[in-house]
Every structure is written in structure tokens, then in C-alpha cells.
Design a protein around this motif. Sequence first.
Motif, PDB file in Angstrom:
ATOM      1  N   GLY A   1      -1.328  -2.219   2.077  1.00 28.49           N
ATOM      2  CA  GLY A   1      -0.910  -2.800   3.353  1.00 28.49           C
ATOM      3  C   GLY A   1       0.596  -2.950   3.449  1.00 28.49           C
ATOM      4  N   VAL A   2       1.208  -3.351   2.354  1.00 25.90           N
ATOM      5  CA  VAL A   2       2.671  -3.472   2.322  1.00 25.90           C
ATOM      6  C   VAL A   2       3.313  -2.090   2.481  1.00 25.90           C
ATOM      7  CG1 VAL A   2       4.624  -4.086   0.847  1.00 25.90           C
ATOM      8  CG2 VAL A   2       2.659  -5.599   1.003  1.00 25.90           C
TER       9      VAL A   2
ATOM     10  N   PRO B   1       1.792   3.360  -2.336  1.00 22.11           N
ATOM     11  CA  PRO B   1       1.990   2.002  -2.844  1.00 22.11           C
ATOM     12  C   PRO B   1       2.083   1.994  -4.367  1.00 22.11           C
ATOM     13  CG  PRO B   1      -0.305   2.327  -2.304  1.00 22.11           C
ATOM     14  CD  PRO B   1       0.427   3.572  -1.868  1.00 22.11           C
ATOM     15  N   PRO B   2       2.571   0.905  -4.938  1.00 23.88           N
ATOM     16  CA  PRO B   2       2.542   0.795  -6.401  1.00 23.88           C
ATOM     17  C   PRO B   2       1.098   0.890  -6.886  1.00 23.88           C
ATOM     18  CG  PRO B   2       3.847  -0.969  -5.436  1.00 23.88           C
ATOM     19  CD  PRO B   2       3.187  -0.262  -4.313  1.00 23.88           C
ATOM     20  N   GLY B   3       0.885   1.588  -7.978  1.00 18.98           N
ATOM     21  CA  GLY B   3      -0.464   1.781  -8.493  1.00 18.98           C
ATOM     22  C   GLY B   3      -0.864   0.699  -9.477  1.00 18.98           C
TER      23      GLY B   3
ATOM     24  N   ALA C   1      10.009   1.362  -2.882  1.00 23.43           N
ATOM     25  CA  ALA C   1       9.406   2.513  -2.206  1.00 23.43           C
ATOM     26  C   ALA C   1      10.258   3.770  -2.261  1.00 23.43           C
ATOM     27  CB  ALA C   1       9.127   2.155  -0.750  1.00 23.43           C
ATOM     28  N   HIS C   2      11.516   3.682  -2.670  1.00 24.11           N
ATOM     29  CA  HIS C   2      12.406   4.844  -2.597  1.00 24.11           C
ATOM     30  C   HIS C   2      11.866   6.048  -3.365  1.00 24.11           C
ATOM     31  CE1 HIS C   2      16.120   2.246  -1.435  1.00 24.11           C
ATOM     32  NE2 HIS C   2      15.176   2.233  -0.528  1.00 24.11           N
ATOM     33  N   ALA C   3      11.332   5.846  -4.542  1.00 21.98           N
ATOM     34  CA  ALA C   3      10.819   6.966  -5.335  1.00 21.98           C
ATOM     35  C   ALA C   3       9.478   7.468  -4.810  1.00 21.98           C
ATOM     36  CB  ALA C   3      10.666   6.550  -6.798  1.00 21.98           C
ATOM     37  N   ARG C   4       8.809   6.687  -3.978  1.00 13.41           N
ATOM     38  CA  ARG C   4       7.475   7.035  -3.479  1.00 13.41           C
ATOM     39  C   ARG C   4       7.499   7.455  -2.014  1.00 13.41           C
ATOM     40  NH1 ARG C   4       6.823   2.162  -6.537  1.00 13.41           N
ATOM     41  NH2 ARG C   4       5.387   2.478  -8.263  1.00 13.41           N
ATOM     42  N   LEU C   5       8.674   7.660  -1.453  1.00 11.84           N
ATOM     43  CA  LEU C   5       8.831   7.910  -0.025  1.00 11.84           C
ATOM     44  C   LEU C   5       9.111   9.385   0.233  1.00 11.84           C
ATOM     45  CD1 LEU C   5      10.590   5.710   2.464  1.00 11.84           C
ATOM     46  CD2 LEU C   5      11.509   7.991   2.224  1.00 11.84           C
TER      47      LEU C   5
END
Length: 110
Positions: free
Chosen positions: A33-34, A87-89, A68-72
Motif C-alpha cells: 500500500g505504501v 515494495p520492500p520484500g 523506493a529509488h532502487a525499486r522504481l
Amino acid sequence: MRGTSGQASVELLGMVPLAVIVALGAGQLLAAGVARAAADGAAQAAAMALVQGGDPARAARAAAPDWAHARLSVHVSGRHVRVRIAPPGLLPGTADLLAAGAEADAGPGS
């Protein structure tokens, strides 16, 4: 009655792994959600950057939280922006499954 003195403790101990998995699952859903909220904000920032003649990928990264930068990822097609954030796992293999995507449109070109 003999031999049942520790049964409740053993049953409680057996439930601990299940409770941990349920808690991690709930945390993973909250993280998703975040990520969705972060993707929405990043997509809007990228679209505004397009309107102002700026770099949409840079604007999306600036609007996203640090985690989120590395996951965006940002994809621009004309004046349409698509942002995806994983999201973080908390549970293995769930981050990519629950990745959030958001789209924004910079409107018609001028």
C-alpha cells in the motif's frame, strides 16, 4: 492426567510460526500500500515535469521515498508516464508480485 502437563505450552509453541507468517503477510500488504501511494506521487511529479519541460525520471525519483529509488522504474511514452515501484520484500518472492504501478498524463502537447 499424566503426560498432559506441558501440552498447552507445546501447542502454543506450534502456533508461533503461523503467527509470524501471518504478521509478515500483513506487513507485506501494508508495504504494498505504501508503494502504491509512492508510485502515485512519483507519476504525478513526472507528469508535471513533462509539462514544465523537465526530466520526468528525475522528478519521479525526487518525489519517491528514499527506500523506493532502487525499486522504481519510469516509462515515458509521449506525454504519458508510467511508474512502477516494488515494495520492500518481507516475505521471499512477494515484492515483485505486489509491485505498484501508477500512470499520469501530462495532457495535450502545446
